[in-house]
Write a protein that holds these residues in place. Structure first.
Motif, mmCIF file in Angstrom:
data_model
loop_
_atom_site.group_PDB
_atom_site.id
_atom_site.type_symbol
_atom_site.label_atom_id
_atom_site.label_comp_id
_atom_site.label_asym_id
_atom_site.label_seq_id
_atom_site.Cartn_x
_atom_site.Cartn_y
_atom_site.Cartn_z
ATOM 1 N N ASP A 380 -79.073 -104.409 -5.171
ATOM 2 C CA ASP A 380 -79.488 -105.745 -5.617
ATOM 3 C C ASP A 380 -78.203 -106.567 -5.645
ATOM 4 O O ASP A 380 -77.499 -106.615 -6.644
ATOM 5 C CB ASP A 380 -80.134 -105.674 -6.996
ATOM 6 C CG ASP A 380 -80.642 -107.027 -7.471
ATOM 7 O OD1 ASP A 380 -80.462 -108.018 -6.747
ATOM 8 O OD2 ASP A 380 -81.205 -107.089 -8.581
ATOM 9 N N PRO A 381 -77.878 -107.236 -4.531
ATOM 10 C CA PRO A 381 -76.502 -107.729 -4.350
ATOM 11 C C PRO A 381 -76.188 -108.987 -5.155
ATOM 12 O O PRO A 381 -77.029 -109.860 -5.341
ATOM 13 C CB PRO A 381 -76.430 -108.013 -2.849
ATOM 14 C CG PRO A 381 -77.847 -108.305 -2.464
ATOM 15 C CD PRO A 381 -78.710 -107.464 -3.349
ATOM 16 N N VAL A 382 -74.920 -109.049 -5.593
ATOM 17 C CA VAL A 382 -74.345 -110.271 -6.154
ATOM 18 C C VAL A 382 -73.097 -110.573 -5.336
ATOM 19 O O VAL A 382 -72.199 -109.737 -5.221
ATOM 20 C CB VAL A 382 -73.999 -110.126 -7.643
ATOM 21 C CG1 VAL A 382 -73.494 -111.467 -8.184
ATOM 22 C CG2 VAL A 382 -75.194 -109.640 -8.442
ATOM 23 N N LEU A 383 -73.065 -111.770 -4.766
ATOM 24 C CA LEU A 383 -72.011 -112.163 -3.834
ATOM 25 C C LEU A 383 -71.115 -113.213 -4.477
ATOM 26 O O LEU A 383 -71.615 -114.151 -5.103
ATOM 27 C CB LEU A 383 -72.653 -112.714 -2.554
ATOM 28 C CG LEU A 383 -71.737 -113.301 -1.490
ATOM 29 C CD1 LEU A 383 -70.893 -112.210 -0.850
ATOM 30 C CD2 LEU A 383 -72.567 -114.023 -0.421
ATOM 31 N N TYR A 384 -69.796 -113.061 -4.310
ATOM 32 C CA TYR A 384 -68.821 -114.030 -4.842
ATOM 33 C C TYR A 384 -67.836 -114.396 -3.740
ATOM 34 O O TYR A 384 -67.493 -113.561 -2.894
ATOM 35 C CB TYR A 384 -68.017 -113.437 -5.999
ATOM 36 C CG TYR A 384 -68.806 -112.886 -7.153
ATOM 37 C CD1 TYR A 384 -69.048 -113.661 -8.297
ATOM 38 C CD2 TYR A 384 -69.297 -111.584 -7.127
ATOM 39 C CE1 TYR A 384 -69.760 -113.146 -9.369
ATOM 40 C CE2 TYR A 384 -70.004 -111.058 -8.196
ATOM 41 C CZ TYR A 384 -70.241 -111.849 -9.312
ATOM 42 O OH TYR A 384 -70.951 -111.333 -10.383
ATOM 43 N N ILE A 385 -67.332 -115.631 -3.802
ATOM 44 C CA ILE A 385 -66.223 -116.056 -2.942
ATOM 45 C C ILE A 385 -65.167 -116.710 -3.827
ATOM 46 O O ILE A 385 -65.497 -117.537 -4.696
ATOM 47 C CB ILE A 385 -66.691 -117.026 -1.839
ATOM 48 C CG1 ILE A 385 -67.697 -116.332 -0.920
ATOM 49 C CG2 ILE A 385 -65.503 -117.534 -1.034
ATOM 50 C CD1 ILE A 385 -68.209 -117.202 0.201
ATOM 51 N N TYR A 386 -63.896 -116.331 -3.609
ATOM 52 C CA TYR A 386 -62.777 -116.837 -4.400
ATOM 53 C C TYR A 386 -61.695 -117.374 -3.474
ATOM 54 O O TYR A 386 -61.584 -116.964 -2.304
ATOM 55 C CB TYR A 386 -62.156 -115.726 -5.252
ATOM 56 C CG TYR A 386 -63.105 -115.003 -6.162
ATOM 57 C CD1 TYR A 386 -63.459 -115.521 -7.413
ATOM 58 C CD2 TYR A 386 -63.645 -113.770 -5.789
ATOM 59 C CE1 TYR A 386 -64.319 -114.840 -8.253
ATOM 60 C CE2 TYR A 386 -64.506 -113.084 -6.635
ATOM 61 C CZ TYR A 386 -64.843 -113.625 -7.866
ATOM 62 O OH TYR A 386 -65.704 -112.947 -8.694
ATOM 63 N N ASP A 387 -60.856 -118.267 -4.035
ATOM 64 C CA ASP A 387 -59.666 -118.681 -3.293
ATOM 65 C C ASP A 387 -58.533 -117.705 -3.578
ATOM 66 O O ASP A 387 -58.727 -116.681 -4.260
ATOM 67 C CB ASP A 387 -59.287 -120.125 -3.616
ATOM 68 C CG ASP A 387 -58.826 -120.335 -5.059
ATOM 69 O OD1 ASP A 387 -58.597 -119.332 -5.784
ATOM 70 O OD2 ASP A 387 -58.694 -121.510 -5.466
ATOM 71 N N ALA A 388 -57.341 -118.018 -3.094
ATOM 72 C CA ALA A 388 -56.204 -117.091 -3.225
ATOM 73 C C ALA A 388 -55.820 -116.859 -4.676
ATOM 74 O O ALA A 388 -55.236 -115.813 -5.013
ATOM 75 C CB ALA A 388 -55.010 -117.622 -2.446
ATOM 76 N N ASN A 389 -56.151 -117.803 -5.583
ATOM 77 C CA ASN A 389 -55.845 -117.668 -7.004
ATOM 78 C C ASN A 389 -57.017 -117.136 -7.806
ATOM 79 O O ASN A 389 -57.023 -117.233 -9.034
ATOM 80 C CB ASN A 389 -55.395 -119.024 -7.556
ATOM 81 C CG ASN A 389 -54.140 -119.531 -6.882
ATOM 82 O OD1 ASN A 389 -53.186 -118.770 -6.670
ATOM 83 N ND2 ASN A 389 -54.136 -120.813 -6.519
ATOM 84 N N MET A 390 -58.027 -116.603 -7.092
ATOM 85 C CA MET A 390 -59.226 -116.031 -7.702
ATOM 86 C C MET A 390 -60.054 -117.074 -8.455
ATOM 87 O O MET A 390 -60.780 -116.763 -9.392
ATOM 88 C CB MET A 390 -58.882 -114.847 -8.623
ATOM 89 C CG MET A 390 -58.303 -113.650 -7.876
ATOM 90 S SD MET A 390 -59.375 -113.103 -6.509
ATOM 91 C CE MET A 390 -60.796 -112.495 -7.421
ATOM 92 N N LYS A 391 -59.942 -118.325 -8.008
ATOM 93 C CA LYS A 391 -60.833 -119.359 -8.515
ATOM 94 C C LYS A 391 -62.150 -119.262 -7.760
ATOM 95 O O LYS A 391 -62.180 -119.210 -6.529
ATOM 96 C CB LYS A 391 -60.218 -120.743 -8.309
ATOM 97 C CG LYS A 391 -61.126 -121.884 -8.744
ATOM 98 C CD LYS A 391 -60.513 -123.240 -8.411
ATOM 99 C CE LYS A 391 -61.481 -124.365 -8.744
ATOM 100 N NZ LYS A 391 -60.905 -125.697 -8.386
ATOM 101 N N SER A 392 -63.248 -119.246 -8.495
ATOM 102 C CA SER A 392 -64.558 -119.088 -7.872
ATOM 103 C C SER A 392 -64.921 -120.301 -7.021
ATOM 104 O O SER A 392 -64.823 -121.446 -7.463
ATOM 105 C CB SER A 392 -65.640 -118.876 -8.934
ATOM 106 O OG SER A 392 -66.917 -118.809 -8.332
ATOM 107 N N LEU A 393 -65.362 -120.031 -5.798
ATOM 108 C CA LEU A 393 -65.839 -121.075 -4.894
ATOM 109 C C LEU A 393 -67.343 -120.973 -4.667
ATOM 110 O O LEU A 393 -67.898 -121.729 -3.868
ATOM 111 C CB LEU A 393 -65.113 -120.988 -3.553
ATOM 112 C CG LEU A 393 -63.590 -121.162 -3.609
ATOM 113 C CD1 LEU A 393 -62.995 -121.026 -2.218
ATOM 114 C CD2 LEU A 393 -63.226 -122.521 -4.215
ATOM 115 N N GLY A 394 -67.966 -120.052 -5.353
ATOM 116 C CA GLY A 394 -69.417 -119.913 -5.221
ATOM 117 C C GLY A 394 -69.854 -118.486 -5.438
ATOM 118 O O GLY A 394 -69.094 -117.534 -5.221
ATOM 119 N N SER A 395 -71.085 -118.326 -5.918
ATOM 120 C CA SER A 395 -71.649 -116.995 -6.101
ATOM 121 C C SER A 395 -73.149 -117.089 -5.936
ATOM 122 O O SER A 395 -73.744 -118.164 -6.016
ATOM 123 C CB SER A 395 -71.292 -116.426 -7.482
ATOM 124 O OG SER A 395 -71.870 -117.212 -8.517
ATOM 125 N N SER A 396 -73.781 -115.935 -5.699
ATOM 126 C CA SER A 396 -75.225 -115.925 -5.476
ATOM 127 C C SER A 396 -75.785 -114.552 -5.797
ATOM 128 O O SER A 396 -75.195 -113.526 -5.449
ATOM 129 C CB SER A 396 -75.548 -116.296 -4.020
ATOM 130 O OG SER A 396 -76.932 -116.198 -3.772
#
Length: 823
Positions: A380-396
Motif C-alpha cells: 500500500d504505497p506512500v510516495l515522497y519527493i524531496y529536494d537536496a535539503n530533504m524539503k518535501s516537494l510532494g507526497s501521495s
C-alpha cells in the motif's frame, strides 16, 4: 477484504491489440422479424475450456434466436459449430488452439439484431472436470485427479470437498476463479475461501483472498507425507450462489515478479518470487503496446504454468533497480542518468523504506506514478519527493481511485532530488514489489465514451447500424499537454458502413460520430479501431479508443468490483428498423441567448404505431435542451426545443438525435442524419428601464434598442415575465429602432411590489422561420397600490325629522317620577 477496483486477475494482455478473430458460422435458425432488438448475453456453461481441445459451450442470455457469430477479443479461440437452441440459449462448439494464452478472454455474441455486451471466458492448461453432487460431506468428498480444473457451483451454506492423492515433497496448489466469472447484477456470486486439509481434518493451509488476485484465493503447500488430501472450497461467508473454477494440481504459483516492468518491445529476465518451492527466473518478450499497460508473465516448472500470470508494467522507460541498503537519503541508490526512468524495488522487511537519488534541471516536469497494488503487489504505497535539503516537494498515498499514488514534480532548480517509497502500514516482505515510473509531460489523447447509463459502462457501447439507416455515438477526447483541433479516423468498418463527423474544435472535448449502413450492406460485424488525431502535421499526436468492461458489479448500489479494458469498437450491420427519424434542416441560425424548435419527423412502416423516444445525445457548447421528447403512438412530427446561453460557441455544428422504440422484444435504436446547426451572434440587444405603474393604470416601459447586425423587415417584440393581471401588446421594431415604448396595462388585481427579471423576446423572421432572441434580461416593473378614496360625509336634509334617541328604562322612570311631583 480488498475489492477488485483495478484491472486484476488471470488475463494475459500480451496481444490485446491484435486483430479480433471472428469466425462466421452456418446459421441454423434466422429470424427475419423487423422487431428484433439488441441481444443480451449473461454467461456461459462451462465457464472455460482447456487449451488444445474442442469444447461444447452453452451461451445464456435473451433475444438470441438470430445468433450468427461469436466475436473474440483475442486470438486463439475459433468456432466449429453454432446452434441456436431457443431465444435464451445458443450451443457453440469451440476450438481452442494449443498455444492459446491461458487465463481470461473476452467474447460477444453477434446476432442479426446486434452485438451483445462482452463477457469473460477462461482458458486453462488442464481438462475440465464437472462437480459431482453430493460433495458437501468431508467424509465423502469428490475424488479427482491432480492437474484438473473443476467446474462447479457455489451454494448458500454449502462447502464443496475434493480429494486428491499426493506424494511427500510434491507441491499442491489451488487457484480459484470465482468472483471474476459471475455476472449477477449488484451482487458478488462467490467470495472464495479455500483450504487444504489431511484426512484427519487437520488444516495444512488456508486462504481467503490474495494480494495477487484480490478477493480470489490462491494457495500452495508442500505435501508433508504421502496420502489423501482434501481441498475445501466455499464462499467465505457461506452465501455463495454462483459458478467457480478451481485449478487443483502441482503447478507453480509465484506471488510476485521482479522487476515489476520493462521497456516495451524488450526481452527481460524476470525473477518470480514467492513459490513454495523457491524463487525461479524466466525470460519474456514484451509487446510494443498493450491495452492496459501490463503484460502477463508466466513462469513454467515441470511443464506446468500457473493458471494466471503475474502482471508487469509495459512502458517506454528503461529500468533502474534499487541497491540495498537504501533506507535513508544518505544511503539512497544513485541514478546518474536523466529522467524519464522507472525505479524498481522491493520492501523486503516490515518497516523497510527505499530512497533513490536523481538529478533534474530547473523547469523539468514529470509525473511520478507508483504501480504496486494495481499489478498484484501487497504494497500500500506512500510516495515522497524531496529536494537536496530533504524539503518535501510532494507526497501521495492513494490516487485516481487506486491505492497507488502519484506526485506531479517540477524541478525548482538544477540539482539533486530524492524519491522515497514505503508501505502505509510499514509492512514488508519478499513479494512487496513496486515500480515508480517518471512520466514526462508529453502530448497524448485519451479516447473514451461517456457513461450513458449510471453504473453500466457497456450500455450503448455496441454500435448496431440498421440497413439503410444510421447510428450515432458520442466520443470523449481528453487532450493532455497540448491543445488544438482534432479529427477522428475509423480506418476499417463493416462492408457497406460509412462514417461522418467533422473537425473537433480545440475548445470541445466531446463530439459525435454518425455511422450509416447502405440498404444492401451485408448483415455482419466485428471489432474495429477508433483513432483520434491532432491536425498539426509537424507534431502529430494520436490516441486510440479504450472501453471499460465492468464485468462484475456488487453491493452497495452496483459498485465496480472487477473491470477490464478493451481497445476495439464493436460495430455491426443489423436488420432494417420499422421506423426511421429525420430532422428538418433549419434555414436560420440559433443566436446566443436565443431559442429554436427543431422539427423531427418519424417515418413509420405500415402497422408500426409504437411510441418513439428521441434524445439529443450531444449538444454544441452552450446549447441546452430537454433530455427526451417522445412521439406519441402514430404521431409523426414533434418539436425539440433548443436554448442557447450567452456564451454559446459561435460555429456551425453537426447535430443528430437517436430514437428508440420498444416493439415488444426490447429496444430498437436508430439515429437521424446530421443537420447543420448554426450558432450566431444576436441581431439586437435591449436594455429595459425601471418603470413604475399604479394598479389599474397604464405605464410605458422604455427599452433602449441596439442593432448588432443588419436584418430586414420588422421584428416582433414581446415583454415576458410580467406580473399577473397585467398585459402588454406585441410591438414592432426594425433595424433603425433605437427606443421602444412598451405599454404595460395593469389592473386592480395586479400584485403590488417590485417585479424583477422581466425580459423581451425579439423574433426576426427569415425565410419563413423565426430567429428568437431573449434580450433586456433583468428588467424591473414596480407596481404601486391604487390610491385610497377620501371618506364621504352623510348630509341630512332639513325637511327630514331627526329621530330622537330612545330613552333607557331608568331615564323613563326618572321622567315619570318628575311628572308626578310636578317638577
Amino acid at each position: 477484504m480488498n475489492r477488485i477496483l483495478t484491472p486484476q486477475g488471470a488475463a494475459l494482455t500480451a496481444f490485446a491489440n491484435r486483430l479480433v478473430t471472428a469466425v462466421t458460422l452456418s446459421f441454423l435458425l434466422i429470424s427475419q422479424s423487423v422487431e428484433a432488438a439488441n441481444p443480451t448475453f449473461s454467461t456461459t456453461i462451462p465457464r472455460g475450456a482447456q487449451a488444445g481441445t474442442e469444447q461444447k459451450v452453452t451461451f445464456y442470455g435473451d433475444r438470441l434466436s438470430d445468433a450468427e457469430e461469436i466475436l473474440f477479443h483475442h486470438e486463439g479461440i475459433s468456432v466449429k459449430e453454432l446452434k441456436v437452441l431457443d431465444s435464451k440459449k445458443v450451443e457453440v462448439t469451440m476450438m481452442v488452439a494449443p498455444d492459446c494464452r491461458l487465463g481470461e478472454h473476452h467474447l460477444r455474441i453477434r446476432c442479426r439484431s446486434g452485438i451483445s455486451y462482452a463477457r469473460n471466458f477462461w482458458i486453462s492448461q488442464f481438462p475440465n472436470v464437472a462437480e459431482v453432487e453430493p460433495n458437501d460431506d468431508f467424509e465423502n468428498p469428490q475424488k479427482i485427479s491432480l492437474n484438473v480444473t473443476v467446474e462447479a457451483e457455489a451454494k448458500s451454506e454449502e462447502t464443496d470437498y475434493y480429494q486428491v492423492t499426493a506424494k511427500k515433497g510434491e507441491r499442491l496448489s489451488v487457484e480459484i476463479e470465482g468472483l471474476r466469472i459471475n455476472n449477477i447484477r449488484n451482487n458478488i456470486a462467490i467470495d472464495p475461501f479455500v483450504s487444504i486439509l489431511n484426512k484427519e481434518r487437520f488444516e495444512i493451509a488456508s486462504a481467503d483472498g490474495s494480494a495477487l488476485l484480490k478477493q480470489e484465493s490462491i494457495l500452495s503447500v508442500i505435501i508433508p507425507e504421502d496420502g489423501e488430501y482434501i481441498v475445501e472450497v466455499r464462499d467465505s461467508a457461506y452465501q455463495g450462489r454462483g459458478r467457480y473454477r478451481a485449478h487443483i494440481g502441482t503447478f507453480p504459483r509465484p506471488l510476485a515478479v521482479f522487476p515489476a516492468g520493462a521497456k516495451a518491445g524488450s526481452e527481460m529476465e524476470f525473477k518470480l518470487i514467492g513459490d513454495v518451492k523457491g524463487n525461479f527466473s524466466t525470460k519474456a518478450k514484451l509487446p510494443l503496446t498493450t491495452t492496459e499497460g501490463t503484460f502477463g508473465v508466466f513462469g513454467a516448472q515441470g511443464g506446468l504454468k500457473s493458471p494466471s500470470p503475474n502482471l508487469v508494467r509495459v512502458s517506454e522507460f528503461d529500468n533502474f533497480l534499487e541497491s540495498e541498503p537504501n533506507n535513508s537519503s544518505k544511503e539512497a541508490t544513485l541514478y546518474e542518468g536523466s529522467l524519464p526512468v522507472a525505479f524498481n524495488g522491493i520492501l523486503e522487511q516490515p518497516g523497510d523504506t527505499d530512497y533513490f537519488k536523481f538529478k533534474a534541471k530547473k523547469g523539468e516536469s514529470f509525473r511520478f506514478r507508483v504501480y504496486a497494488d494495481s499489478i498484484g503487489s501487497p504494497v500500500d504505497p506512500v510516495l515522497y519527493i524531496y529536494d537536496a535539503n530533504m524539503k518535501s516537494l510532494g507526497s501521495s498515498d492513494d490516487a485516481d481511485g487506486t491505492k497507488d499514488g502519484r506526485v506531479d514534480f517540477k524541478a525548482p532548480s538544477d540539482g539533486d532530488y530524492f524519491v522515497r517509497m514505503r508501505d502505509m502500514l510499514k509492512n514488508g516482505g519478499p513479494n512487496f514489489i513496486y515500480r515508480i515510473e517518471t512520466e514526462p509531460r508529453s502530448p497524448s489523447i485519451a479516447v473514451t465514451m461517456p457513461e450513458m447509463l449510471r453504473r453500466e459502462l457497456q450500455y450503448r457501447k455496441q454500435f448496431n447500424v440498421p440497413r439503410g439507416g444510421y447510428y450515432a455515438m458520442v466520443v470523449n477526447t481528453s487532450r493532455r499537454n497540448f491543445s488544438g483541433d482534432l479529427v477522428f479516423d475509423l480506418p476499417s468498418l463493416p462492408q457497406g458502413v460509412t462514417w461522418e463527423s467533422g473537425k473537433i474544435p480545440g475548445s470541445v472535448s466531446q463530439f459525435p460520430i454518425l455511422l450509416k449502413a447502405a440498404p444492401d450492406a451485408p448483415i455482419a460485424g466485428g471489432m474495429y479501431d477508433l483513432l483520434v488525431k491532432n491536425t498539426d502535421q509537424d507534431q502529430p499526436v494520436e490516441g486510440k479508443f479504450q472501453q471499460a468492461l465492468d464485468l462484475v458489479r456488487g453491493p452497495q448500489n452496483g459498485v465496480e468490483y472487477y473491470t477490464r479494458r478493451h481497445d476495439k469498437l464493436p460495430v455491426s450491420v443489423v436488420e432494417e428498423m420499422p421506423f426511421s427519424i429525420t430532422i428538418e434542416q433549419p434555414k436560420v441560425p440559433i443566436v446566443r441567448n436565443g431559442s429554436m424548435k427543431l422539427k423531427i419527423h418519424a417515418n413509420r412502416l405500415e402497422g408500426f404505431d409504437r411510441k418513439i423516444t428521441t434524445r439529443l445525445i450531444w449538444k454544441p457548447p452552450g446549447i441546452t435542451s430537454p433530455s427526451t421528447v417522445v412521439f406519441g403512438e402514430k404521431e409523426n412530427t414533434i418539436e425539440y426545443e433548443l436554448n442557447a446561453n450567452g456564451s454559446a460557441e459561435v460555429n456551425t455544428w453537426n447535430v443528430t438525435v437517436i430514437a428508440e422504440a420498444d416493439a415488444g422484444k426490447g429496444l430498437m435504436v436508430t439515429a437521424a442524419p446530421f443537420v447543420k446547426l448554426s450558432v450566431e451572434e444576436p441581431f439586437v440587444e435591449m436594455k429595459l428601464n425601471l418603470t413604475t405603474a399604479k394598479q389599474g393604470e397604464q405605464a410605458n416601459m422604455l427599452a433602449n434598442v441596439t442593432k448588432l447586425r443588419d436584418f430586414s423587415g420588422q421584428a416582433d417584440v414581446q415583454l415576458v415575465a410580467i406580473p399577473a393581471h397585467a398585459t402588454v401588446p406585441i410591438m414592432k421594431i426594425d433595424q433603425g429602432t433605437t427606443e421602444l415604448s412598451l405599454p404595460v396595462q395593469t389592473s386592480e388585481k395586479t400584485p403590488v411590489g417590485q417585479h424583477k427579471n422581466l425580459f423581451c423576446t425579439v423574433t426576426i423572421t427569415k425565410e419563413g422561420e423565426p430567429i428568437v432572441h431573449r434580450v433586456g434580461m433583468g428588467g424591473t416593473l414596480r407596481v404601486d397600490p391604487k390610491p385610497k378614496e377620501a371618506p364621504q360625509t352623510k348630509v341630512v336634509a332639513n325637511n327630514k325629522p331627526v329621530s330622537e334617541k330612545p330613552l333607557s328604562r331608568l331615564e323613563q322612570l326618572r321622567m315619570e317620577a318628575k311628572q308626578q311631583t310636578g317638577n
